[in-house]
Enzyme design. Structure first.
Site, PDB file in Angstrom:
ATOM      1  N   SER A 135      51.869  69.160  55.829  1.00 22.37           N
ATOM      2  CA  SER A 135      50.897  69.661  55.083  1.00 22.37           C
ATOM      3  C   SER A 135      49.446  68.051  54.879  1.00 22.37           C
ATOM      4  CB  SER A 135      50.446  70.758  54.135  1.00 22.37           C
ATOM      5  OG  SER A 135      50.734  71.381  54.657  1.00 22.37           O
ATOM      6  N   LYS A 175      46.292  68.266  56.966  1.00 25.34           N
ATOM      7  CA  LYS A 175      45.509  69.266  56.700  1.00 25.34           C
ATOM      8  C   LYS A 175      44.198  68.838  56.409  1.00 25.34           C
ATOM      9  CE  LYS A 175      47.096  72.834  54.982  1.00 25.34           C
ATOM     10  NZ  LYS A 175      48.644  73.445  55.440  1.00 25.34           N
ATOM     11  N   TYR A 204      47.342  79.430  50.068  1.00 17.76           N
ATOM     12  CA  TYR A 204      47.768  78.565  50.949  1.00 17.76           C
ATOM     13  C   TYR A 204      48.205  79.256  52.323  1.00 17.76           C
ATOM     14  CZ  TYR A 204      49.547  73.862  51.884  1.00 17.76           C
ATOM     15  OH  TYR A 204      49.478  72.954  52.509  1.00 17.76           O
TER      16      TYR A 204
END
Length: 389
Positions: A55, A58, A165
């Site tokens: 992640s 991102k 999330y």
């Protein structure tokens, strides 16, 4: 500071069942402050070893989206369904009945801002019992399959009505593809990675890069580390995961962090306008709380709160700490993490940044988090001491 930090980190990888490997780097506007890399295996690693960024991807994808906003191709309030058919008529998972999942049409459109800020209603199966149950009942392939169908999940709530999330940034990657006319990996390479000199960052690995991968481990219920095998992605998946699919080196990712810490510029190359960087680091979720995960699959992640006790916010790509953190991170700074226990921060007031990376599942590993926090505290204390001298 370097000697003390080096010992702190090396002790952690040399002690049995603490960490299989670790890399840590920090920088400010004048250059790199500190770097370390080590592993318990004799072959070792360095800051050019390949880690799964997960992640940490991102913020890179969010950067690409903001570039297209700057160019007028997109707006943050663009309905995502205008570009991506799967998002044109979203449905909300309300529960389960005798005949399976109960779904209803969403009343609100999903915007690009929602996708980047985790207010779209998307989640992860590892963070939602309901989504995990839906995946099984609907017979969806696992996300590790790399198929587009594996991301076709219902929403948990009306877009814009909460924070959770999830896979929104993956769908933001699909918006970028449609709006730019380029595959996401091609767009990122041309407009973000190559300009920053991030030559070892991408969604697939060649043979030489695969040979440089840092070792991956899993911690069992007794706290022992066991090696685990994750196949190197050598071919492009059907659906490129802008939310978690990047691999790269600590040195590469520090270049990216330094660009954001520098207001969009790194070594004379402008990637984003200062206004775009500011937008990314501003609260986009109003009064909702961000920066946390409740585990529904303990083998993948533990419960996680990036900065416990603080009502964190979320920008476009990362969490925001509205107050000074226990580690000395300045108020209004940003940071986030990757599933294999990698963590980073960007301190706006100090124009500094840092990262700590290892490769362990499940996420929110206590040893890794404790070491990351000690590392950041030491860096921030040193910077404050320099400023006072």
């Amino acid at each position: 500071m370097p000697d003390n930090l080096t010992k702190l980190l090396s002790d952690a990888v040399e002690a049995p069942h603490r960490l299989p490997c670790a890399a840590a780097m920090a920088a400010h506007e004048k250059g790199v402050l500190f770097e370390y890399a080590g592993a318990s295996e004799p072959s070792g690693i360095d800051c050019n070893s390949i880690f799964w960024l997960a992640s940490m991807s991102k913020a890179v994808t969010a950067t690409a989206a903001l570039q297209l906003v700057e160019r007028g191709v997109l707006t943050l309030d663009t309905p995502a369904g205008d570009w991506v058919p799967e998002l044109a008529a979203p449905v909300i998972l309300e529960g389960f009945g005798d005949n399976g999942p109960i779904l209803r049409p969403a009343r609100q459109a999903i915007t690009l801002r929602d996708l980047l800020a985790h207010t779209s209603g998307h989640g992860y199966a590892f963070g939602s019992d309901a989504l995990g149950r839906y995946v099984k009942q609907a017979g969806l392939p696992p996300r590790s399959s790399g198929t587009r169908a594996s991301y076709n999940l219902p929403l948990l709530f009306e877009p814009g009505s909460d924070w959770h999330y999830g896979i929104g940034v993956d769908w933001a990657g699909a918006v970028i593809e449609a709006a730019s006319g380029q595959p996401l990996d091609t767009y990122l390479e041309e407009h973000v990675l190559a300009p920053l000199g991030m030559a070892d960052t991408g969604f697939t690995l060649d043979t030489a890069q695969a040979a440089r991968r840092a070792p991956m481990s899993r911690r069992d219920e007794d706290g022992r580390l066991e090696p685990m095998t994750m196949l190197a992605p050598t071919t492009r998946p059907e659906f490129v995961s802008g939310g978690g699919g990047l691999y790269g080196t600590p040195r590469d990712f520090l270049c990216f962090l330094r660009m954001l810490a520098g207001g969009g510029v790194f070594e004379g190359r402008r990637i984003l306008a200062p206004e775009s960087v500011q937008t990314m680091q501003q609260n986009q979720i109003g009064n909702y709380r961000g920066g946390w995960i409740t585990s529904a699959q303990p083998r993948i992640t533990r419960d996680f709160d990036l900065l416990p006790g603080m009502a964190q916010k979320w920008g476009l790509g990362f969490a925001i700490n509205p107050e000074r953190s226990a580690e000395g991170r300045s108020a209004a700074s940003v940071g986030w993490a990757g599933l294999a226990n990698s963590y980073y921060w960007i301190d706006r007031a100090r124009a500094s940044c840092g990262l700590f990376m290892t490769q362990i599942l499940p996420f929110a590993d206590p040893e890794a988090l404790a070491l990351f926090r000690r590392f950041e505290t030491t860096i921030n204390t040193r910077l404050d001491g320099c400023a006072d001298s």
